[in-house]
Design a protein around this motif. Sequence first.
Motif, PDB file in Angstrom:
ATOM      1  N   LEU A   1       5.824   3.374  -7.342  1.00 23.45           N
ATOM      2  CA  LEU A   1       4.793   2.392  -6.999  1.00 23.45           C
ATOM      3  C   LEU A   1       3.406   3.007  -7.169  1.00 23.45           C
ATOM      4  O   LEU A   1       2.459   2.312  -7.563  1.00 23.45           O
ATOM      5  CB  LEU A   1       4.983   1.893  -5.568  1.00 23.45           C
TER       6      LEU A   1
ATOM      7  N   SER B   1       4.323   0.085 -15.936  1.00 21.20           N
ATOM      8  CA  SER B   1       4.403  -0.582 -14.634  1.00 21.20           C
ATOM      9  C   SER B   1       5.670  -1.418 -14.515  1.00 21.20           C
ATOM     10  O   SER B   1       6.332  -1.419 -13.469  1.00 21.20           O
ATOM     11  CB  SER B   1       3.172  -1.468 -14.414  1.00 21.20           C
TER      12      SER B   1
ATOM     13  N   ILE C   1       8.652  -0.902 -11.757  1.00 22.89           N
ATOM     14  CA  ILE C   1       9.065  -1.948 -10.818  1.00 22.89           C
ATOM     15  C   ILE C   1      10.550  -2.279 -10.982  1.00 22.89           C
ATOM     16  O   ILE C   1      11.259  -2.510  -9.993  1.00 22.89           O
ATOM     17  CB  ILE C   1       8.192  -3.203 -11.007  1.00 22.89           C
TER      18      ILE C   1
ATOM     19  N   ILE D   1      12.438   0.352  -9.214  1.00 25.81           N
ATOM     20  CA  ILE D   1      12.329   0.154  -7.762  1.00 25.81           C
ATOM     21  C   ILE D   1      13.329  -0.897  -7.291  1.00 25.81           C
ATOM     22  O   ILE D   1      14.065  -0.695  -6.311  1.00 25.81           O
ATOM     23  CB  ILE D   1      10.894  -0.262  -7.384  1.00 25.81           C
TER      24      ILE D   1
ATOM     25  N   ASN E   1       2.689  -8.490  -3.628  1.00 22.54           N
ATOM     26  CA  ASN E   1       2.972  -7.158  -4.182  1.00 22.54           C
ATOM     27  C   ASN E   1       4.321  -6.721  -3.622  1.00 22.54           C
ATOM     28  O   ASN E   1       4.407  -5.895  -2.709  1.00 22.54           O
ATOM     29  CB  ASN E   1       1.868  -6.173  -3.795  1.00 22.54           C
TER      30      ASN E   1
ATOM     31  N   GLY F   1       6.653  -4.989  -4.851  1.00 20.95           N
ATOM     32  CA  GLY F   1       7.005  -3.580  -5.037  1.00 20.95           C
ATOM     33  C   GLY F   1       6.570  -2.745  -3.844  1.00 20.95           C
ATOM     34  O   GLY F   1       7.309  -1.862  -3.379  1.00 20.95           O
ATOM     35  N   LEU F   2       5.374  -3.036  -3.339  1.00 26.80           N
ATOM     36  CA  LEU F   2       4.893  -2.337  -2.143  1.00 26.80           C
ATOM     37  C   LEU F   2       5.764  -2.692  -0.939  1.00 26.80           C
ATOM     38  O   LEU F   2       6.122  -1.816  -0.143  1.00 26.80           O
ATOM     39  CB  LEU F   2       3.433  -2.719  -1.870  1.00 26.80           C
TER      40      LEU F   2
ATOM     41  N   ALA G   1       8.974  -0.709  -1.195  1.00 21.18           N
ATOM     42  CA  ALA G   1       8.765   0.720  -0.915  1.00 21.18           C
ATOM     43  C   ALA G   1       8.595   0.972   0.581  1.00 21.18           C
ATOM     44  O   ALA G   1       9.186   1.904   1.141  1.00 21.18           O
ATOM     45  CB  ALA G   1       7.541   1.219  -1.673  1.00 21.18           C
TER      46      ALA G   1
END
Length: 321
Positions: free
Chosen positions: A46, A202, A206, A209, A269, A271-272, A275
């Motif tokens: 990320l 990116s 992702i 992730i 977001n 992905g955040l 994480a």
Amino acid sequence: MATKKNRSLLEIIPKYFTLWVIVFAALALLSPNSFQFLGKYISYLLGVVMLGMGMTLTMGDFAGVLQQPLNVVVGVALQFIIMPLLGFAIATILRLPPELAAGVVLVGCVPSGTASNVMTFIAQGDVALSVTISSITTLIAPFITPYLYLLLGGKFIPVEPLALLIDIAKIVLLPIIIGLVIRQVLGNERARVVNQVMPSVSVIAIVIIIAAVVAGSAAKLVNVAGAVILAVILHNGLGFLMAYFVARYLCRMTEAQARAVSFEVGMQNSGLGAALAMKFLTPVAALPSAIFSVWHNLSGSFLANFWARRAPEPAARLARR
């Protein structure tokens, strides 16, 4: 010829982002052991995404604050009001298990996703407003997201807000600042060449992730998939709808501006969110973020193309509050 092939590859990877996510999520579900080791790299992956965002930012991206300050303030406020409250309401009404409820609230508390800028462009919305809102929500998220989650999601799975703040700052703020510095050192021309590669990097990050999240919770995914998918669809759809109507009819924004705000609020977001859930909550709590990442790109594309066929009047697009 090699250059053409490279350009073609750099176009294909982002273009079929949703397909890559579905394929690798399915592979992670079928063979979780092949992807579980990637879980420990989620924060770094990320960080790479945020570094790419930092390299694309310029001072001009924040000029919208001066050009239409009220619209920017409204967009940022709606992002951190509508989505967190919707997440809490949906988790409560659907009576989700604590892990899933916490994940739904968390994905509602993170800032808007960068894909919102692309969807706004396709929908003929106010791209400058979209970029400004997403940039500001991302930069202030470390100071807002931890306490929003503590307020709304703490009863499901409590976290230490200061630890969450520090981690978001490391994952989000630091890479963005580094990206801004690299852009200044390289200069606009060389940075532009690097930025042609970053969207593909990116997307790959992702996808990895999401595969890691699915692999980490594969054992429980089958049992909770229906509840998570329903929660995500409601969260995303109601976010689009409520933001549009508040911006268009309560705040009297132009059609183009309301479309931008709708995408900024409805697209997270994720992905955040994934994480943070993997580190501070549980792998199951990361599932809403992973599924949100797939769904909001599908729904966002559909909405953007729907609006593109109903283009706002040119005067409306140019109007500024």
